[in-house]
Scaffold this motif. Sequence first.
Motif, PDB file in Angstrom:
ATOM      1  N   SER A 196       0.873  -1.170   0.000  1.00  0.00           N
ATOM      2  CA  SER A 196       0.000   0.000   0.000  1.00  0.00           C
ATOM      3  C   SER A 196       0.910   1.219   0.000  1.00  0.00           C
ATOM      4  CB  SER A 196      -0.896  -0.004   1.241  1.00  0.00           C
ATOM      5  OG  SER A 196      -1.631   1.185   1.302  1.00  0.00           O
ATOM      6  N   LYS A 204      -2.123  -2.251  -4.056  1.00  0.00           N
ATOM      7  CA  LYS A 204      -1.686  -2.456  -5.442  1.00  0.00           C
ATOM      8  C   LYS A 204      -0.521  -3.437  -5.447  1.00  0.00           C
ATOM      9  CE  LYS A 204      -3.062   2.098  -7.162  1.00  0.00           C
ATOM     10  NZ  LYS A 204      -2.614   3.328  -7.849  1.00  0.00           N
ATOM     11  N   LYS A 251       6.879  -1.810 -11.290  1.00  0.00           N
ATOM     12  CA  LYS A 251       5.534  -2.104 -11.766  1.00  0.00           C
ATOM     13  C   LYS A 251       5.374  -3.584 -12.089  1.00  0.00           C
ATOM     14  CE  LYS A 251       4.260   2.412 -13.670  1.00  0.00           C
ATOM     15  NZ  LYS A 251       3.856   3.140 -14.898  1.00  0.00           N
TER      16      LYS A 251
END
Length: 551
Positions: A346, A362, A377
């Motif tokens: 988070s 995420k 990512k």
Amino acid sequence: MSAIFSLSVSMAAWDLSVIVEELGPEAPPLKVSVTSDLHIGGVIFKIVEKTQIKKDWSDHALWWEQKQQWLLRPSWTLEKYEIHADARLSLTSQHKPLRLGLPNGTTLRLQACFSRPVFQTVMGVCHLLNLRHPEELSLLRPMEVKKKKKDKDTEEEVVYDLTGLRTSSGPAHTLSNGMPMHFADSPQTEAVYKMLSVSLPAPAPETITKMPRPTSLVDKAQVHSRWLDSSRSLLQQGVQEHDRLLLRFKYYCFHDLDPKYDAVRLTQLYEQARWAILLEDVDCTEEEMMLFAALQYHIGKVSLSEPQPMTSCPAMDDLDSALQCLEVKMEAEESITADIILVVLSHFLPPRPKRLTLKGYKQFWFTFNNTSISYYKSKEESLKEPIQQMNLKGCEVAPDVSVAGQKFCIRLLIPGAEGMNEVYLRCENDLQYSRWMAACRLASKGKTLADSSFSSEVQNIQSFLAMQRTNPGANTAQTDDSINTYSLVSPRYHKKYKAKQLTPRILEAYQNVAQLPLTDALLRFLQIWQGLPDFGVSYFVVRWPLSSMAM
């Protein structure tokens, strides 16, 4: 013309006043005629000769009141000590009775050395009580508690007298049950040793509530102002005969815990850890508190039923130790690799974290390098520059775990230029959590994954999680009228839950520890205590001069 002359120089004699302890507190000081070149041993001889008391004076020494100094060198002269006629000296015994409070609440009266440094005094006390590694312990003054008017009729403290015990200067000889021989002199001393080596029943909830608890970091820091200076004697620090002091573990690095030889040490260490949990001196999560409560409940039950472990013969002990060392040496060291693990972060927390749901998390690709974590990512992006790199050295690491709910989170408070940054790592399973939690704890101390303690740290965390899992095969009742719930948890849970709400939760955790032998349960309690984030953290009050704080 020459001549030979002889010159005789005599030192001027003067009277020295000395208070003699054996003559009573009301007796006037004795005056002895001395000279500056008279040594301390000669002064004591003159005093003893003048008292005409026939006894063993070998334990007596002179105490200089003005200088707060013991005169322990009998060959030194009065001139070398710079003692003059105005000096107030006392001839007193070096060993005096002292009331000593142990971690389990037992108070002993024993002979302690008031003339040697506190470190040596602690060594003598530990030798008497059969406590190995006295360097782990020290003495501190008890906290002053203001008594209320309602508490005037409180019960007097029970003190067990051990002033008659005498030990040899060599190693303590033990009997077949591990008890030192000097405790076997009488049934009373045997009962005291059993009391020291076996855990006492859980305290009453009222006792826990009345005990002073630290309410702030300043309160925790005040503890260090009560520790005695290890390099100075008791009398130099104002401790008088029959005063009460506390014997506590001060340095949290416990060497060579062996249940065969450390019955008293292991029990007292457990008691100190238990009170640290009950008085909220060390913070823990709610699930950890339930597990601590279950272990206390189990240890209390087993202590009453399980007999004391018998110590085998010394020859077999030596053989076991040799085989154990050989086994350790033959084990190959595990190679530790800093592999890449997928976790969930988070990365942004709103002002009220309680409103967060799983949708706020995420998924990123994380790598752990030295003491820093970097996230990307995706796995393919890990060859490029990271989105962010965070150095965990000096950060605070706290668990946020619910084994039943399959929630394995790590809460990090990372110091930054603008203050502390709060970050949550959410792991997929308990194994991943154990490895990342161990890595974060080591990194907060400036250690990397290559540190030798990484594997053991992972194993400790995994064993702790295993104890929190519910055992469906166990047939333990979810209610037990004999369990005093409020005696096993800290006072804040007294207000938060009713007893009937706590009992099933404690018994659920108890299912996982019910089969543990007493020694294993004690060691497991200490292991979990040592794994808490605040374990071994000490606080000090630091004040800067006002001039340095001026802007």
